[in-house]
Structures are given as C-alpha cells and as structure tokens.
Design an enzyme around this catalytic site. Structure first.
Site, PDB file in Angstrom:
ATOM      1  N   LYS A  77       0.853  -1.200   0.000  1.00  0.00           N
ATOM      2  CA  LYS A  77       0.000   0.000   0.000  1.00  0.00           C
ATOM      3  C   LYS A  77       0.885   1.246   0.000  1.00  0.00           C
ATOM      4  O   LYS A  77       1.917   1.273   0.697  1.00  0.00           O
ATOM      5  CB  LYS A  77      -0.877  -0.034   1.251  1.00  0.00           C
ATOM      6  N   SER A 152      -9.592   1.625   3.263  1.00  0.00           N
ATOM      7  CA  SER A 152      -8.830   2.420   2.350  1.00  0.00           C
ATOM      8  C   SER A 152      -7.793   1.624   1.530  1.00  0.00           C
ATOM      9  O   SER A 152      -7.276   2.145   0.544  1.00  0.00           O
ATOM     10  CB  SER A 152      -8.089   3.509   3.129  1.00  0.00           C
ATOM     11  N   SER A 176      -9.524  -0.856   7.444  1.00  0.00           N
ATOM     12  CA  SER A 176      -9.031  -0.713   6.070  1.00  0.00           C
ATOM     13  C   SER A 176      -8.366  -1.937   5.466  1.00  0.00           C
ATOM     14  O   SER A 176      -8.054  -1.933   4.278  1.00  0.00           O
ATOM     15  CB  SER A 176      -8.044   0.446   5.985  1.00  0.00           C
TER      16      SER A 176
HETATM   17  N1  GLN Z   1     -12.849   3.677   7.065  1.00  0.00           N
HETATM   18  C1  GLN Z   1     -12.127   4.120   8.211  1.00  0.00           C
HETATM   19  C2  GLN Z   1     -11.781   5.583   8.082  1.00  0.00           C
HETATM   20  O1  GLN Z   1     -12.149   6.151   7.112  1.00  0.00           O
HETATM   21  C3  GLN Z   1     -10.925   3.272   8.430  1.00  0.00           C
HETATM   22  C4  GLN Z   1      -9.747   3.701   7.669  1.00  0.00           C
HETATM   23  C5  GLN Z   1      -8.525   2.863   7.950  1.00  0.00           C
HETATM   24  O2  GLN Z   1      -8.602   1.810   8.583  1.00  0.00           O
HETATM   25  N2  GLN Z   1      -7.392   3.362   7.522  1.00  0.00           N
HETATM   26  O3  GLN Z   1     -11.176   6.141   8.917  1.00  0.00           O
END
Ligand code: GLN
Length: 488
Positions: A77, A152, A176
């Site tokens: 990532k 994400s 994420s």
């Molecule tokens: N969807 C969550 C957020 O927007 C988690 C994001 C993540 O785990 N990086 O913060």
C-alpha cells in the site's frame, strides 16, 4: 499460476519447477493485462522485481540460503515507505515525496526474499472505505467493476482478488484491511496493535494504525506474519517480541473452542448479511465450536468514539505536511503564512480537510473534555467489555461489513460512509487481532466476509483457526469470473 497461493508459488520455486524470473514475469504480465480495468497499482517495479528474481534464481543454483518468502510477488500500500521510491499516500500533496528509508516490514520482506512488485492505491492518507478518494483514480472491485473494492487499502485488496499478486499489504486503522478483503472475497488480517512495526508507515491515527496482510488463504496470512511480526526498536509501541511460528501444529476442528456472538448488537443487521453470518455460525458449530451469546452492546458507540479519536490524532499527525519539510509547496504563496495555508489548501482533498477540521475542533480548549476525553473514557469501557468477553470465549464472531460492496459514487454523505466501519472499528479501539475470511456471497453474487476477533496477542491461534473455517467452506477458491483465466 494465478490459482496458486504464495506458499505454493514458493514451493514451485524451491523444487525448481519454476524459476523466480518466470513467476515474476507471469505476474508482471498479468498486471499489465488486468490493471487497465481494475486500477490497483500506482507504480509497478518491473526492473527491480526482475533483478531480485534473477538474483534468487542464481542463489538457488548456488545452494545458498533462501528466505521464507522466496519468489513470492507482493504489493505494498502506498502509505508504506520503500527507500528511494515515491510514497504518495494517495495524495496530491505527496505526489513527488521520495521516501528516505524503508519501513521495517519492507526490510523484513526483502530479507526473506519476497519480490516487491509495486505500490497500490488507497483513499488519501488511508481515510475512507472505498478507495474512491485517492487523488489519482478510483480502484474497481474485480467482482463487479461498477462497485468499489472497499477501502482504504482497496488497491491491495483488488490486486489480490484479481490474482495480479498472491499477497499484498495494507494498513488498518478502523477496518481498512478487513473491509476491502470482505468486499473483494479474499482474506485480510489486522494483527494485535503493536505486533507489527509501524516504522515507515505514514501515521494516520497512531493509537490504532496497524500494518497487515491480504492473501487468498489464511496460511499465506500466517506465513507473512512469521516474517513481519517481529520486534522493532524503531517503533516505541512495538511489543519487542520475537517472531512466532504460525505454520505448525495446525488444528483440524473447533473442538473445545468457544465463540462469542453479540446477538443483541447484531439485531439491526440487514437480511442478506445476517443470513450469511448465520450460515457461518452454523459451519463453526458443525466444526465443533460452542457458540455463546455475549454482551458487547457498548460497541454501538464505537463509530462515534472512533471518529473523535481518529480525527484528533490525524489532525496532529498531518500537521507535519506544511509544504516545507513534507509535501508540495504552493507556487502561489507569497509569505510564510501562505506557504502553510495555501500548500495545505491545494495539497489535501476534501475528506482529509474535513477530518483535520473535526480533529482540531475536538482537541480545542473548551471542547477537549466534552469530546476527546469522553471518547477516551468510552474507549476504556470498550476495552473492558472485550476483556470480559474473552474471559468466557476464545473468539468473537461478527460480520465484517454491514453490507456487500456498493456502487462507485453511490455514497455521497460522509456520515453514511463512516457507517461502513460499524463492525471493524472496535478491534482497533481495543488493539485486538481480527481477521476477515471469505464467507460466501449475497444475492447479487458479491462477496461477504466473516470476521473473527481474538484476545490481544492471540494472533497465531486466530489465523490457525481461520484456516479451519476456510478449509471447510472453500469460498477462498472462487475467483472473480472476469479474471479467472490464465493469461499466457
Ligand atoms: N474507514 C475508516 C476511516 O475512514 C478506516 C480507515 C482505515 O482503517 N485506515 O477512517
């Protein structure tokens, strides 16, 4: 070759049935063909990957030592640093930011001879649940190109799902890794907070961020944990524990295992997800598990708490992007003040700005007690509730997501997007290990995931039992129809 897991590819290489170069070329070729449609990769390292592969082939020929992840192509990532490569974090602000050092996990992967093949797309600074909010382009769900892959870490999830790479890495602050794994029909794992070094991961919410793997099987997740789950002096929150062995003494059933299900908390889950979840629970029972009803009602507050704490931490962490040390400097700035303000205005996207504003607000004098400190207290209540639950059971089971993958562009309200995280956030708040394993499909042929959580540092046990579920259900063998073909 695309049907093979990382472990199987490694064995092909070690038994000299395929060279590392052949394996690497195969996946590079697959990326070239498929990524035009899926858009997982921000960068592909053709040359470097092939160089590493050739070196490995030579080493095998010379009978020299070979690492645990030999000849396995992996993707990373793009919020994790690789020395001398760009780390964009999916942001316009960092589109030219060259990392001066490699993350600890990247070093570990290199030492164990994985072949790092490219960097994958993400929501800007890992804030989001759909990968639509990357500055560069949205990534598509390989099961249905009209849908999001989740986020994400959507780039990593879609890459593994369409078999452009057998294993990829992501970060999980509120879900994420697990949510995109569920949306893309693959396995994803968020380790215990502190088990894997965060050194070299661009910080979002430091008290919850954790790096973890995506793969097609839980044994591949386990293999990567043997490599990245190691002690790191450079991360002060790292447990400093030696690596553990995951791939030995694997159980065959859930006999003597108790699984807690917070039925009351799950009352409002939609019928599709509920049906699938109930089927998974039945499978676990058939495998010998005892299912007990546990009380985790306090989890209904987890979204509220997370979006106070995560934004507060993000507003502090993102203060370093000022156009001076990090990030593109605005060409329109006429004085120092404008260097900060215009660089940040031009560099960050709307969701990141929203979070910085909320985070600054909840930390400001007068509001800190009402929001930030209160959220910290409720976080402790959640931690205690899990501790109590794990005194009665070995695992907690939850659906990974409230629904299957949604269409690109269909969720416009940020609050609606935050609801995606309902079942994943609590593991981050409590620092627990949690895995999402494929659990079948909804009525629209879109994948769903079963989430299993365990007590702190029970990572080995969790992945070993995930393997038992997976072997019984076999959902992991299903590949998105569009991409279920050999390319050569
Ligand atoms: N969807 C969550 C957020 O927007 C988690 C994001 C993540 O785990 N990086 O913060």
């Amino acid at each position: 070759m695309y049907k093979l897991s990382g472990l199987e590819l490694r064995n092909l290489f070690l038994s000299k049935k395929k060279s590392a170069e052949e394996i690497t070329n195969y996946f590079l070729h697959r990326i070239k063909k498929i990524d035009k449609e899926v858009s997982s990769f921000l960068k592909v390292f053709d040359e470097k990957a092939l160089k590493k592969a050739k070196e490995l082939d030579q080493r095998l020929k010379d009978n020299k030592p070979i690492g645990k992840m030999a000849a396995i192509p992996v993707a990373i990532k793009d919020n994790i640093n690789i020395e001398d490569e760009i780390t964009t974090c999916g942001s316009r602000f960092l589109k030219n930011y060259k990392a001066p050092f490699s993350a600890t996990i990247v070093k570990a992967l290199e030492e164990e001879d994985a072949i790092i093949i490219g960097k994958t797309n993400l929501d800007e600074f890992a804030m989001g649940s759909s990968t639509e909010f990357s500055h560069f382009f949205p990534t598509k769900n390989p099961w249905n190109l009209k849908c999001v892959p989740g986020g994400s870490s959507g780039g990593s999830a879609a890459a593994v799902s369409s078999r452009m790479v057998p294993i990829a890495f992501g970060s999980d602050t509120g879900g994420s890794i697990r949510q995109p794994a569920a949306f893309c029909g693959i396995s994803g794992f968020k380790p215990t907070y502190g088990r894997v070094s965060r050194y070299g991961l661009v910080a979002f919410a430091s008290s919850m961020d954790q790096i973890g793997p995506f793969a097609t099987t839980s044994l591949d997740l386990a293999l990567t944990m043997e490599v990245i789950g190691r002690s790191c002096e450079k991360d002060s929150t790292n447990f400093k524990l030696p690596s553990e062995i995951y791939l030995e003494n694997l159980p065959n059933s859930f006999e003597n295992m108790k699984i807690g299900v917070p039925y009351q908390f799950l009352e409002n889950v939609g019928p599709n997800v509920r049906k699938n979840f109930d089927e998974s629970i039945q499978t676990l029972k058939d495998l010998g598990a005892e299912i007990i009803d546990i009380n985790l009602d306090v989890l209904k507050y987890s979204i509220d708490i997370y979006y106070v704490l995560a934004t507060a931490e993000a507003s502090t962490n993102l203060a370093r992007f000022d156009g001076i040390r990090y990030g593109e400097r605005s060409k329109n700035a006429k004085n120092l003040e404008e260097v900060y303000s215009l660089s940040r205005e031009e560099g960050f996207g709307a969701e990141v700005k929203r979070r910085i504003l909320i985070g600054t607000y909840v930390l400001s004098a007068g509001y800190q007690d009402a929001f930030y400190k209160k959220a910290q207290k409720v976080r402790t209540v959640i931690i205690n509730a899990f501790e109590k639950a794990f005194s009665k059971c070995d695992f907690v089971a939850l659906p990974t997501t409230p629904d299957s993958a949604f269409e690109i562009g269909s969720i416009r309200d940020p609050l609606q997007m935050y609801l995606q995280d309902l079942f994943t956030i609590s593991a981050n708040l409590a620092g627990l290990p949690a895995a999402s394993i494929p659990s079948g499909f909804d009525n629209f042929k879109k994948p769903l995931g079963l989430q299993l959580l365990a007590a702190q540092l029970q990572d080995v046990k969790l992945l070993q039992y995930a393997n038992v579920f997976e072997k019984k259900t076999n959902f992991y063998k299903q590949i998105p129809t569009l991409f279920d073909k050999e390319i050569f």
